[in-house]
Design a protein around this motif. Sequence first.
Motif, PDB file in Angstrom:
ATOM      1  N   ILE A  53       0.836  -1.200   0.000  1.00  0.00           N
ATOM      2  CA  ILE A  53       0.000   0.000   0.000  1.00  0.00           C
ATOM      3  C   ILE A  53       0.873   1.253   0.000  1.00  0.00           C
ATOM      4  O   ILE A  53       0.630   2.210  -0.764  1.00  0.00           O
ATOM      5  N   ASN A  54       1.900   1.264   0.831  1.00  0.00           N
ATOM      6  CA  ASN A  54       2.793   2.418   0.878  1.00  0.00           C
ATOM      7  C   ASN A  54       3.459   2.676  -0.469  1.00  0.00           C
ATOM      8  O   ASN A  54       3.549   3.831  -0.930  1.00  0.00           O
ATOM      9  N   GLU A  55       3.935   1.618  -1.113  1.00  0.00           N
ATOM     10  CA  GLU A  55       4.623   1.776  -2.393  1.00  0.00           C
ATOM     11  C   GLU A  55       3.673   2.271  -3.482  1.00  0.00           C
ATOM     12  O   GLU A  55       4.041   3.132  -4.295  1.00  0.00           O
ATOM     13  N   ARG A  56       2.451   1.767  -3.477  1.00  0.00           N
ATOM     14  CA  ARG A  56       1.495   2.193  -4.503  1.00  0.00           C
ATOM     15  C   ARG A  56       1.110   3.655  -4.317  1.00  0.00           C
ATOM     16  O   ARG A  56       1.001   4.415  -5.298  1.00  0.00           O
ATOM     17  N   ILE A  57       0.900   4.085  -3.077  1.00  0.00           N
ATOM     18  CA  ILE A  57       0.550   5.492  -2.847  1.00  0.00           C
ATOM     19  C   ILE A  57       1.700   6.398  -3.260  1.00  0.00           C
ATOM     20  O   ILE A  57       1.492   7.444  -3.907  1.00  0.00           O
ATOM     21  N   ARG A  58       2.926   6.017  -2.893  1.00  0.00           N
ATOM     22  CA  ARG A  58       4.071   6.846  -3.271  1.00  0.00           C
ATOM     23  C   ARG A  58       4.217   6.947  -4.781  1.00  0.00           C
ATOM     24  O   ARG A  58       4.519   8.015  -5.332  1.00  0.00           O
ATOM     25  N   THR A  59       4.000   5.801  -5.463  1.00  0.00           N
ATOM     26  CA  THR A  59       4.099   5.816  -6.920  1.00  0.00           C
ATOM     27  C   THR A  59       3.022   6.708  -7.542  1.00  0.00           C
ATOM     28  O   THR A  59       3.291   7.450  -8.502  1.00  0.00           O
ATOM     29  N   GLU A  60       1.814   6.676  -6.987  1.00  0.00           N
ATOM     30  CA  GLU A  60       0.724   7.498  -7.517  1.00  0.00           C
ATOM     31  C   GLU A  60       0.974   8.988  -7.269  1.00  0.00           C
ATOM     32  O   GLU A  60       0.537   9.834  -8.061  1.00  0.00           O
ATOM     33  N   LEU A  61       1.662   9.322  -6.202  1.00  0.00           N
ATOM     34  CA  LEU A  61       1.916  10.731  -5.882  1.00  0.00           C
ATOM     35  C   LEU A  61       3.110  11.301  -6.620  1.00  0.00           C
ATOM     36  O   LEU A  61       3.248  12.531  -6.733  1.00  0.00           O
ATOM     37  N   ASP A  62       3.985  10.451  -7.111  1.00  0.00           N
ATOM     38  CA  ASP A  62       5.231  10.935  -7.712  1.00  0.00           C
ATOM     39  C   ASP A  62       4.995  11.824  -8.930  1.00  0.00           C
ATOM     40  O   ASP A  62       5.588  12.915  -9.055  1.00  0.00           O
ATOM     41  N   GLY A  82       7.462  20.549  -8.218  1.00  0.00           N
ATOM     42  CA  GLY A  82       8.776  20.713  -7.621  1.00  0.00           C
ATOM     43  C   GLY A  82       8.872  20.058  -6.250  1.00  0.00           C
ATOM     44  O   GLY A  82       9.744  20.424  -5.453  1.00  0.00           O
ATOM     45  N   ILE A  83       8.009  19.107  -5.984  1.00  0.00           N
ATOM     46  CA  ILE A  83       7.961  18.418  -4.691  1.00  0.00           C
ATOM     47  C   ILE A  83       8.324  16.950  -4.913  1.00  0.00           C
ATOM     48  O   ILE A  83       7.885  16.322  -5.882  1.00  0.00           O
ATOM     49  N   ARG A  84       9.124  16.423  -4.020  1.00  0.00           N
ATOM     50  CA  ARG A  84       9.458  14.998  -4.068  1.00  0.00           C
ATOM     51  C   ARG A  84       8.855  14.300  -2.850  1.00  0.00           C
ATOM     52  O   ARG A  84       9.060  14.727  -1.711  1.00  0.00           O
ATOM     53  N   VAL A  85       8.112  13.215  -3.129  1.00  0.00           N
ATOM     54  CA  VAL A  85       7.547  12.403  -2.052  1.00  0.00           C
ATOM     55  C   VAL A  85       8.604  11.382  -1.642  1.00  0.00           C
ATOM     56  O   VAL A  85       8.935  10.472  -2.403  1.00  0.00           O
ATOM     57  N   GLU A  86       9.137  11.519  -0.465  1.00  0.00           N
ATOM     58  CA  GLU A  86      10.210  10.640  -0.023  1.00  0.00           C
ATOM     59  C   GLU A  86       9.685   9.294   0.452  1.00  0.00           C
ATOM     60  O   GLU A  86      10.267   8.252   0.160  1.00  0.00           O
ATOM     61  N   SER A  87       8.581   9.284   1.174  1.00  0.00           N
ATOM     62  CA  SER A  87       8.001   8.017   1.625  1.00  0.00           C
ATOM     63  C   SER A  87       6.574   8.246   2.087  1.00  0.00           C
ATOM     64  O   SER A  87       6.180   9.387   2.394  1.00  0.00           O
ATOM     65  N   VAL A  88       5.840   7.124   2.132  1.00  0.00           N
ATOM     66  CA  VAL A  88       4.464   7.129   2.618  1.00  0.00           C
ATOM     67  C   VAL A  88       4.318   5.975   3.589  1.00  0.00           C
ATOM     68  O   VAL A  88       4.740   4.853   3.295  1.00  0.00           O
ATOM     69  N   GLU A  89       3.721   6.247   4.721  1.00  0.00           N
ATOM     70  CA  GLU A  89       3.527   5.219   5.734  1.00  0.00           C
ATOM     71  C   GLU A  89       2.066   5.191   6.154  1.00  0.00           C
ATOM     72  O   GLU A  89       1.545   6.190   6.670  1.00  0.00           O
ATOM     73  N   VAL A  90       1.420   4.059   5.904  1.00  0.00           N
ATOM     74  CA  VAL A  90       0.058   3.861   6.385  1.00  0.00           C
ATOM     75  C   VAL A  90       0.141   3.466   7.853  1.00  0.00           C
ATOM     76  O   VAL A  90       0.727   2.445   8.193  1.00  0.00           O
ATOM     77  N   ARG A  91      -0.433   4.274   8.701  1.00  0.00           N
ATOM     78  CA  ARG A  91      -0.298   4.025  10.130  1.00  0.00           C
ATOM     79  C   ARG A  91      -1.262   2.963  10.631  1.00  0.00           C
ATOM     80  O   ARG A  91      -0.897   2.129  11.457  1.00  0.00           O
TER      81      ARG A  91
END
Length: 370
Positions: free
Chosen positions: A148-157, A164-173
């Motif tokens: 889930i974290n990887e898919r969200i990060r990929t969708e936000l990239d 001009g923003i880089r998404v470094e990581s996403v963590e589903v809590r």
Amino acid sequence: MNILSLGPLQVGDPLLTVGAIALVVVAITVWQLVEIVDAYNKGALTVFGEYRKLLEPGLNIVPPFVSRVYTFDMRTQTIDVPRQEAITRDNSPVTADAVVYIRVMDAKRAFLEVEDYELAVSNLAQTTLRAVIGDMELDDTLSRREMINERIRTELDEPTDEWGIRVESVEVREVTPSQGVKGAMEQQTSAERRRRAMILEAQGERRSAIEKAEGDKQSAIIRAQGEKQSQILEAQGDSISTVLRARSAESMGERAIIDKGMDTLAEIGHSESSTFILPQELSSMVGRYGKHLSGSDVKADGQQLESLEFDAETRELIGLDDISEIIGEIEDTEMDIEAMEQEAQAIKEGQDLGMESSSTDTGAGAESDS
């Protein structure tokens, strides 16, 4: 007379007022002219609303009164994604929240391409989180957090790169199913654990029964082998005992015949007859023992027979070692026969029978004594 006169300048003098105003204007101008940017920020400078450049950390000179500076934090920032309600692909309602870590890589684009990049990233993360959970099964949403974290990060990239923003990581809590789903999952888990416990218990009983049967089998095999070995040893003992009894009986019978024959020869030796009769049993027996001891039996085709050897116990039992004594007695008897032949020849020649008989009797008595 003017009472308010204090010297060259008096209160209410226009020059004093203008000087004070000029001093204030100069101070404000200097304040507007200098722009200080912190070490972790960058500033976007606009003059009359037009973008001019990015201000680096430190002291910067900007046009006063007509310029504005928008600062951007260049450090990694944390955006809290509010709790979202979603329905999984198998129609199970869940709620989830996440944390997105972003960093401004291009302050100019972050200033010109998006109004509020933090709000934009937060809203985009919320919609992406609901979409990703909607494409997954309930079990996957609970167990595959990394996916889930990887898919969200990929969708936000892709959209954030344009800002001009880089998404470094996403963590589903946390992903929380509804109360009804929780109760059903607890029942399912409890049933699964009971099933596993029953399976393990059945496997244990099966294994125990197999081990017990295997032990009984091995015990029966060992017991049967022991009984078989005992029977074999008992049969061998009976066989040996039978053979020894037969040999002993045969030896005793033959020795009785030999003893009887020796007695007969002794009687014949004391008589006056020159004719000697040897029993067939005695001659055949002596011949057989002689052949056996010498190993001289020969087949018709010239091949030697296998010699039958007796062990020490059997030889002692059947008296084979006494044959030499028997043969010695036979040789002594043959010597008596020669003496009697000489006596018979003397009678024919007319010699004195009485003298020869006495001498013969004397010799025979001596030999018998010997």
